[in-house]
Design a protein around this motif. Structure first.
Motif, PDB file in Angstrom:
ATOM      1  N   MET A 190     -19.748   4.947  14.722  1.00 47.60           N
ATOM      2  CA  MET A 190     -20.430   3.680  15.031  1.00 47.60           C
ATOM      3  C   MET A 190     -21.471   3.603  15.971  1.00 47.60           C
ATOM      4  N   LYS A 191     -22.357   3.065  15.782  1.00 46.46           N
ATOM      5  CA  LYS A 191     -23.321   3.336  16.939  1.00 46.46           C
ATOM      6  C   LYS A 191     -23.406   2.354  18.072  1.00 46.46           C
ATOM      7  N   TYR A 192     -22.728   1.165  18.124  1.00 44.15           N
ATOM      8  CA  TYR A 192     -22.293   0.476  19.236  1.00 44.15           C
ATOM      9  C   TYR A 192     -21.103  -0.147  19.083  1.00 44.15           C
ATOM     10  N   LEU A 193     -20.296  -0.191  20.207  1.00 40.62           N
ATOM     11  CA  LEU A 193     -19.018  -0.816  20.137  1.00 40.62           C
ATOM     12  C   LEU A 193     -18.766  -2.033  19.626  1.00 40.62           C
ATOM     13  N   MET A 194     -19.941  -2.925  19.942  1.00 38.90           N
ATOM     14  CA  MET A 194     -19.950  -4.130  19.561  1.00 38.90           C
ATOM     15  C   MET A 194     -20.369  -4.676  18.244  1.00 38.90           C
ATOM     16  N   TYR A 204     -11.123  13.403  21.476  1.00 37.33           N
ATOM     17  CA  TYR A 204     -12.309  13.196  20.974  1.00 37.33           C
ATOM     18  C   TYR A 204     -13.117  14.711  20.941  1.00 37.33           C
ATOM     19  N   SER A 205     -13.713  14.771  20.001  1.00 36.99           N
ATOM     20  CA  SER A 205     -14.139  16.530  19.792  1.00 36.99           C
ATOM     21  C   SER A 205     -15.250  16.687  21.107  1.00 36.99           C
ATOM     22  N   ASP A 206     -15.944  15.682  21.312  1.00 36.50           N
ATOM     23  CA  ASP A 206     -16.953  15.876  22.585  1.00 36.50           C
ATOM     24  C   ASP A 206     -16.311  15.618  23.998  1.00 36.50           C
ATOM     25  N   VAL A 207     -14.962  15.294  24.056  1.00 35.60           N
ATOM     26  CA  VAL A 207     -14.432  15.105  25.418  1.00 35.60           C
ATOM     27  C   VAL A 207     -13.270  16.038  25.569  1.00 35.60           C
ATOM     28  N   PRO A 208     -13.353  17.261  25.767  1.00 43.44           N
ATOM     29  CA  PRO A 208     -12.294  18.233  25.901  1.00 43.44           C
ATOM     30  C   PRO A 208     -11.651  17.834  27.465  1.00 43.44           C
ATOM     31  N   LYS A 258      -6.753   0.909  23.932  1.00 37.35           N
ATOM     32  CA  LYS A 258      -7.589   0.126  23.102  1.00 37.35           C
ATOM     33  C   LYS A 258      -8.595  -0.938  23.888  1.00 37.35           C
ATOM     34  N   ILE A 259      -8.876  -0.540  25.055  1.00 39.38           N
ATOM     35  CA  ILE A 259     -10.041  -0.988  25.728  1.00 39.38           C
ATOM     36  C   ILE A 259     -11.277  -0.618  25.468  1.00 39.38           C
ATOM     37  N   VAL A 260     -11.297   0.590  24.952  1.00 39.67           N
ATOM     38  CA  VAL A 260     -12.487   1.046  24.489  1.00 39.67           C
ATOM     39  C   VAL A 260     -12.084   2.227  23.473  1.00 39.67           C
ATOM     40  N   GLU A 261     -13.110   2.368  22.586  1.00 40.09           N
ATOM     41  CA  GLU A 261     -12.890   3.392  21.492  1.00 40.09           C
ATOM     42  C   GLU A 261     -14.018   4.222  21.195  1.00 40.09           C
ATOM     43  N   GLY A 262     -13.837   5.147  20.269  1.00 48.59           N
ATOM     44  CA  GLY A 262     -14.842   6.056  19.874  1.00 48.59           C
ATOM     45  C   GLY A 262     -15.410   5.512  18.629  1.00 48.59           C
ATOM     46  N   TYR A 263     -16.178   6.701  17.796  1.00 46.56           N
ATOM     47  CA  TYR A 263     -16.900   6.646  16.882  1.00 46.56           C
ATOM     48  C   TYR A 263     -16.018   7.100  15.684  1.00 46.56           C
ATOM     49  N   VAL A 264     -16.452   6.970  14.382  1.00 47.64           N
ATOM     50  CA  VAL A 264     -15.796   7.166  13.066  1.00 47.64           C
ATOM     51  C   VAL A 264     -15.984   8.720  12.894  1.00 47.64           C
ATOM     52  N   ASP A 265     -17.052   9.517  13.625  1.00 54.02           N
ATOM     53  CA  ASP A 265     -17.012  10.783  13.283  1.00 54.02           C
ATOM     54  C   ASP A 265     -16.102  11.551  14.250  1.00 54.02           C
ATOM     55  N   GLY A 266     -15.314  10.953  14.905  1.00 54.58           N
ATOM     56  CA  GLY A 266     -14.280  11.333  15.827  1.00 54.58           C
ATOM     57  C   GLY A 266     -14.908  11.915  17.282  1.00 54.58           C
TER      58      GLY A 266
END
Length: 646
Positions: free
Chosen positions: A1-5, A31-35, A51-59
């Motif tokens: 997803m591009k933006y959380l909102m 997340y693949s980009d946050v080791p 569930k205060i923030v979430e990532g994108y559909v690509d993981g």
């Protein structure tokens, strides 16, 4: 997803009531980009799990992507954690503002809460809308700056700006300062950054040594800032009450409050504590005992019970105190005072504080129930005062020495513990006043004097502060004695006489048209005036009789009145029985009459003084010569008369 909102489920961005400082089970996705080695890993994992923030559909989490203006406002709604009722009220009051500037529906509640809580103003929101920040898909140049986000977070958390800029270690700290950015307001960004560093939310050096206040905030930075903000809220609470003392306890500056429920609470004051009143920062000296305050306290170490004050908000600077007048003029008064309640009004009031106050324009000043002027207050008088922001608004004056007229007087029972009691009398204004009677001998004397008076008689009560010195029957035709100072003419060709008492206090009294004198007989005022102008009457000791304030009788008790104030040391004491007055021999250490220094003097007490051998006291000795040449001596220690022994 591009933006959380862009997704409806972004409401989970700010879960109300979640306290991130609590231990949690980590079930967050990897997340693949946050080791695990990423500097923001822990913060992102916590916020994602809750569930205060979430990532994108690509993981991915995309930690370097910028955070939008509305995302920040939505995150801050979770930090503020408003109740449903507060949200409803915020929308009803500020909903039209959000609509006017095109706030999307999903962000409307958050924006209204931010407006209601003072995180942003309408001017801030308007400028953000003008610059394209208030929309779902901002462009690359339409993201809020790090300095704007820092100010917004500080406002949401109630972190006050700090003038201590020594905590800023950034290489680019010179770029931080005054800003006129309408999205923020006219303020010093450096002070807000300093406050956030001291709150433990920002690092003092930045990840790369710079703060970079103008660039947008990255999602990794947002996660850390938000996580630490939740920790700050979890460990911060507010207490409200009345300041009962400010002291240093075991090396820690401490303020103690009486809370609304009647309990007490002590909180540590640190160099980082911020003091505010009416939304503005004030000096720490503004905090005084007796004030009503709200303190935001922070528990930095969960294993330590001591709390530190992050902010002391002074709700009311009104205070009450009791103290001695050190100096005063028509505009201000300097006092040595205490804010403790129920102090005894004598010369032993504890004076742990001192300060200079100004007089309020409409200050109400009374003395024994009657309104007086500032000019009527004397140095060493006691003031029971109320002050607001350093201005005395109300004061009750208890003079060092005074005489009041009372009626319906009665004595309380003497205390067996203190051998003292109280005298209650109705004053001229109808108010009842209670005065102290110190010492059993004095109590007995007052009791005997009262019993010897006619029923319902008015009495003159001589006082030192609130302690009775003596009482006597009050007569409108007064008789008093004093040392002759001078005579003079009034504007209407009348005449007056000035006399002073043994303390040096002068009293001016006009002559009646005729004055009877046992020695001189009936004479008119001019004859009396002329006689007293003769050199032989200089420093004579007179007894005056007055009627309705005019001298009607005058008698010369003696001539060549002299007095000296001595500093004496008791060298011997005779008479130990409680019922027998003691006699003393004293060495004169100092005197206003130098020829007396080094001599000894003997005297006996009229009232029990209990003077101590080898201790020093002040003794006033006066003498005058009678017509037959005899010398009359009298003495006072404080306000207690003693008999000088020849």
């Amino acid at each position: 997803m591009k933006y959380l909102m862009n997704k409806k489920h972004v409401a989970s961005l700010a879960l109300a009531g979640v306290m991130l400082s609590s231990p949690i089970m980590v079930f967050a996705k990897q997340y693949s980009d946050v080791p695990a080695s990423h500097w923001a890993y822990t913060h992102i994992q916590k916020l994602d799990d809750l569930k205060i923030v979430e990532g994108y559909v690509d993981g991915t989490y995309k930690p370097n992507r910028h955070v939008s203006y509305l995302e920040i406002i939505q995150l801050l709604k979770g930090v503020i954690n408003p109740t449903a009722a507060e949200i409803q009220k915020a929308v009803s009051v500020n909903g039209y503002i959000a609509n006017e500037y095109g706030v999307p529906e999903w962000a409307k509640e958050a924006v209204c809460v931010a407006l209601a809580k003072g995180v942003i103003t309408e001017t801030n929101l308007k400028q953000a809308a003008i610059e394209g920040l208030v929309k779902n898909a901002p462009k690359d140049n339409e993201f809020p700056s790090r300095e704007l986000i820092t100010v917004y977070y500080a406002r949401a958390l109630g972190v006050q700006p700090s003038k201590d800029l020594s905590v800023l270690k950034y290489k680019d700290k010179a770029t931080l300062g005054e800003t006129k950015d309408a999205k923020i307001g006219n303020l010093n960004v450096a002070e807000y950054v300093s406050g956030m560093i001291q709150a433990g939310i920002l690092a003092d050096t930045g990840s790369d040594g710079n703060f970079e206040g103008k660039r947008p905030l990255r999602r990794a930075e947002m996660a850390k800032m938000t996580n630490l903000s939740y920790d700050y809220v979890a460990n911060t609470q507010a207490i409200e009450g009345k300041v009962i003392y400010i002291s240093n306890i075991n090396g820690v500056n401490t303020v103690a409050l009486t809370l609304k429920d009647g309990t007490s609470r002590a909180v540590a004051l640190t160099d980082a504590t911020v003091y505010t009143r009416g939304g503005k920062t004030v000096e720490k000296s503004t905090l005084q005992e007796g004030q009503q305050v709200r303190i935001k306290i922070y528990k930095e170490d969960k294993d330590v019970t001591t709390h530190s004050a992050k902010e002391v908000e002074i709700l009311s600077v009104e205070m009450t105190g009791t103290g001695y007048v050190v100096s005063k003029d028509s505009e201000k008064v300097s006092l040595a005072y205490t804010t403790k309640a129920d102090v005894i009004l004598n010369d032993k009031i504890p004076t742990e504080q001192s300060g200079t106050f100004t007089w309020a324009k409409d200050a109400k000043i009374t003395r024994y129930g009657e309104t007086i002027k500032i000019s009527d207050i004397g140095v060493k008088d006691i003031l029971q005062f109320t002050a607001d922001n350093g201005q005395i608004t109300k004061a009750n004056v208890i003079p060092e020495k005074a005489e009041v007229v009372g009626s319906d007087a009665f004595l309380s029972s003497a205390s067996s513990a203190t051998n003292s009691g109280t005298l209650t009398a109705t004053l001229k204004n109808g108010e009842k006043a209670v005065f102290n009677v110190e010492g059993y001998q004095q109590y007995l004397k007052i009791w005997e004097d009262l019993n010897g008076l006619p029923k319902g008689a008015k009495i003159d009560i001589a006082l030192k502060y609130d302690t009775v010195v003596l009482i006597r029957l009050h007569v409108e035709n007064d008789t008093f004695s004093g040392i002759f100072v001078d005579v003079g003419k009034t504007a209407n060709n009348g005449s007056y006489i000035i006399v002073k008492d043994f303390t040096g206090k002068e009293r001016q009294v006009p002559f009646a048209k005729t004055s009877s004198n046992p020695k001189w007989g009936e004479v008119d005022m001019n004859e009396i005036y002329n006689k007293l102008s003769e050199p032989k009457y200089k420093n004579s000791y007179l007894e005056l009789t007055t009627e309705n304030g005019y001298v009607t009788g005058l008698q010369v008790l003696g001539y060549n009145y002299q007095s000296s104030t001595m500093k004496i040391r008791i060298v011997d004491k005779v008479g130990q029985d409680y019922w027998i007055p003691a006699s003393y021999t004293a060495y004169i250490k100092d005197s206003t009459n130098p020829s007396e220094i080094g001599q000894t003097i003997k005297f006996s007490e009229n009232n029990k003084l209990d003077l101590k051998v080898a201790e020093d006291y002040d003794l006033l000795v006066s003498k005058y010569q009678k017509e037959n040449g005899d010398t009359v001596l009298s003495g006072y220690i404080g306000d207690k008369a003693v008999t000088i022994l020849k």
